[in-house]
Design a protein around this motif. Structure first.
Motif, short mmCIF file in Angstrom:
data_model
loop_
_atom_site.label_atom_id
_atom_site.label_comp_id
_atom_site.label_asym_id
_atom_site.label_seq_id
_atom_site.Cartn_x
_atom_site.Cartn_y
_atom_site.Cartn_z
N PHE A 8 0.81 -1.20 0.00
CA PHE A 8 0.00 0.00 0.00
C PHE A 8 0.86 1.27 0.00
O PHE A 8 0.59 2.22 -0.73
CB PHE A 8 -0.96 0.01 1.21
CG PHE A 8 -1.61 1.34 1.38
CD1 PHE A 8 -2.62 1.74 0.52
CD2 PHE A 8 -1.17 2.22 2.36
CE1 PHE A 8 -3.20 2.99 0.64
CE2 PHE A 8 -1.76 3.47 2.50
CZ PHE A 8 -2.76 3.85 1.63
N SER A 83 -11.23 -6.66 -4.15
CA SER A 83 -11.84 -5.37 -4.43
C SER A 83 -13.30 -5.38 -3.99
O SER A 83 -14.00 -6.36 -4.21
CB SER A 83 -11.79 -5.09 -5.94
OG SER A 83 -12.55 -3.97 -6.27
N ARG A 112 -5.33 4.88 3.91
CA ARG A 112 -5.37 3.78 4.88
C ARG A 112 -6.81 3.51 5.30
O ARG A 112 -7.62 4.42 5.40
CB ARG A 112 -4.60 4.15 6.13
CG ARG A 112 -3.12 4.13 5.91
CD ARG A 112 -2.49 3.28 6.96
NE ARG A 112 -1.05 3.36 6.82
CZ ARG A 112 -0.26 2.35 7.08
NH1 ARG A 112 -0.75 1.22 7.51
NH2 ARG A 112 1.02 2.48 6.93
N SER A 113 -7.08 2.26 5.54
CA SER A 113 -8.38 1.88 6.10
C SER A 113 -8.45 2.37 7.54
O SER A 113 -7.50 2.21 8.29
CB SER A 113 -8.54 0.36 6.05
OG SER A 113 -9.66 -0.04 6.79
N LYS A 116 -9.33 -1.13 9.53
CA LYS A 116 -8.37 -2.25 9.46
C LYS A 116 -6.99 -1.70 9.13
O LYS A 116 -6.66 -1.51 7.96
CB LYS A 116 -8.83 -3.27 8.43
CG LYS A 116 -10.16 -3.88 8.82
CD LYS A 116 -10.62 -4.93 7.88
CE LYS A 116 -11.96 -5.44 8.39
NZ LYS A 116 -12.58 -6.36 7.51
N ARG A 119 -4.21 -2.57 6.18
CA ARG A 119 -4.48 -2.42 4.74
C ARG A 119 -4.85 -1.00 4.37
O ARG A 119 -5.21 -0.19 5.22
CB ARG A 119 -5.56 -3.38 4.29
CG ARG A 119 -6.92 -3.06 4.89
CD ARG A 119 -7.90 -4.18 4.72
NE ARG A 119 -7.47 -5.30 5.55
CZ ARG A 119 -8.13 -6.43 5.68
NH1 ARG A 119 -9.26 -6.62 5.04
NH2 ARG A 119 -7.67 -7.39 6.44
N ILE A 121 -6.76 1.38 0.93
CA ILE A 121 -7.69 1.34 -0.20
C ILE A 121 -7.09 2.19 -1.32
O ILE A 121 -6.76 3.36 -1.11
CB ILE A 121 -9.07 1.88 0.22
CG1 ILE A 121 -9.62 1.05 1.37
CG2 ILE A 121 -10.03 1.90 -0.98
CD1 ILE A 121 -10.67 1.74 2.19
N LEU A 144 -8.16 -3.33 -2.28
CA LEU A 144 -7.62 -3.41 -0.92
C LEU A 144 -6.21 -3.97 -1.03
O LEU A 144 -5.99 -4.99 -1.68
CB LEU A 144 -8.49 -4.32 -0.06
CG LEU A 144 -9.97 -3.96 0.01
CD1 LEU A 144 -10.76 -5.01 0.77
CD2 LEU A 144 -10.14 -2.59 0.65
N ARG A 146 -2.49 -4.78 1.20
CA ARG A 146 -1.83 -4.91 2.49
C ARG A 146 -0.80 -3.80 2.69
O ARG A 146 -0.10 -3.41 1.76
CB ARG A 146 -1.08 -6.24 2.58
CG ARG A 146 -1.94 -7.43 2.79
CD ARG A 146 -1.06 -8.68 3.00
NE ARG A 146 -1.87 -9.85 2.97
CZ ARG A 146 -2.03 -10.65 1.91
NH1 ARG A 146 -1.40 -10.40 0.78
NH2 ARG A 146 -2.80 -11.70 1.98
#
Length: 156
Positions: A8, A83, A112-113, A116, A119, A121, A144, A146
């Motif tokens: 990510f 996705s 960033r999520s 979570k 991970r 986006i 998505l 990592r």
């Protein structure tokens, strides 16, 4: 860096990747249509002549499937987690036998999520072009991915 090895943190808004090079054949257009989209203009040159297309054209779903294959082969990271979907799918010009397609993906957003921290986006605009430079397909998709390291203070 190979795009397929990105985490990510390696995505940058505005970044563009050009990828793929594929010639579409009449045989594969017809085979796909027989199985998934048996409309006359996808099944034969003759069937397409009586339509505004004037001949055989690929199903938009075929073009989308080719796009997905090229994404998997050239762009989607091994650190991907799938996705939640795509938006704004457009078939902008017909794909004909002998068309040579190329693709481009542009990062629109990387965040960033919140729920979570392992991970992020990544939203990308994906576009396909024929040998004349005409855009034949576009979509916007979220993926998505990592994170190399969790967000700071993720545990607390």
């Amino acid at each position: 860096m190979d795009p397929r090895d990105r985490w990510f943190e390696d995505y940058r808004e505005g970044e563009t990747i050009a990828f793929g090079d594929r010639t579409v054949t009449a045989e594969e257009i017809v085979a796909f249509a027989r199985e998934y989209d048996p409309q006359s203009f996808h099944l034969s040159e003759e069937g397409g002549r009586a339509t505004p297309y004037g001949g055989l054209i690929a199903s938009g779903w075929h073009t989308a499937a080719l796009t997905m294959r090229m994404l998997v082969d050239h762009v989607l990271t091994r650190h991907g987690l799938g996705s939640p979907g795509l938006d704004e799918l457009r078939w902008l010009a017909p794909v004909r036998p002998g068309d040579r397609l190329r693709w481009r993906a542009t990062v629109l957003e990387a965040r960033r999520s919140r729920s979570k921290p392992d991970r992020g986006i990544v939203r990308q605009r994906v576009e396909a072009f024929n040998q004349k430079g005409e855009q034949v397909l576009s979509w916007t998709a979220a993926g998505l991915v990592r994170c190399r390291t969790p967000a700071p203070d993720a545990a607390g």
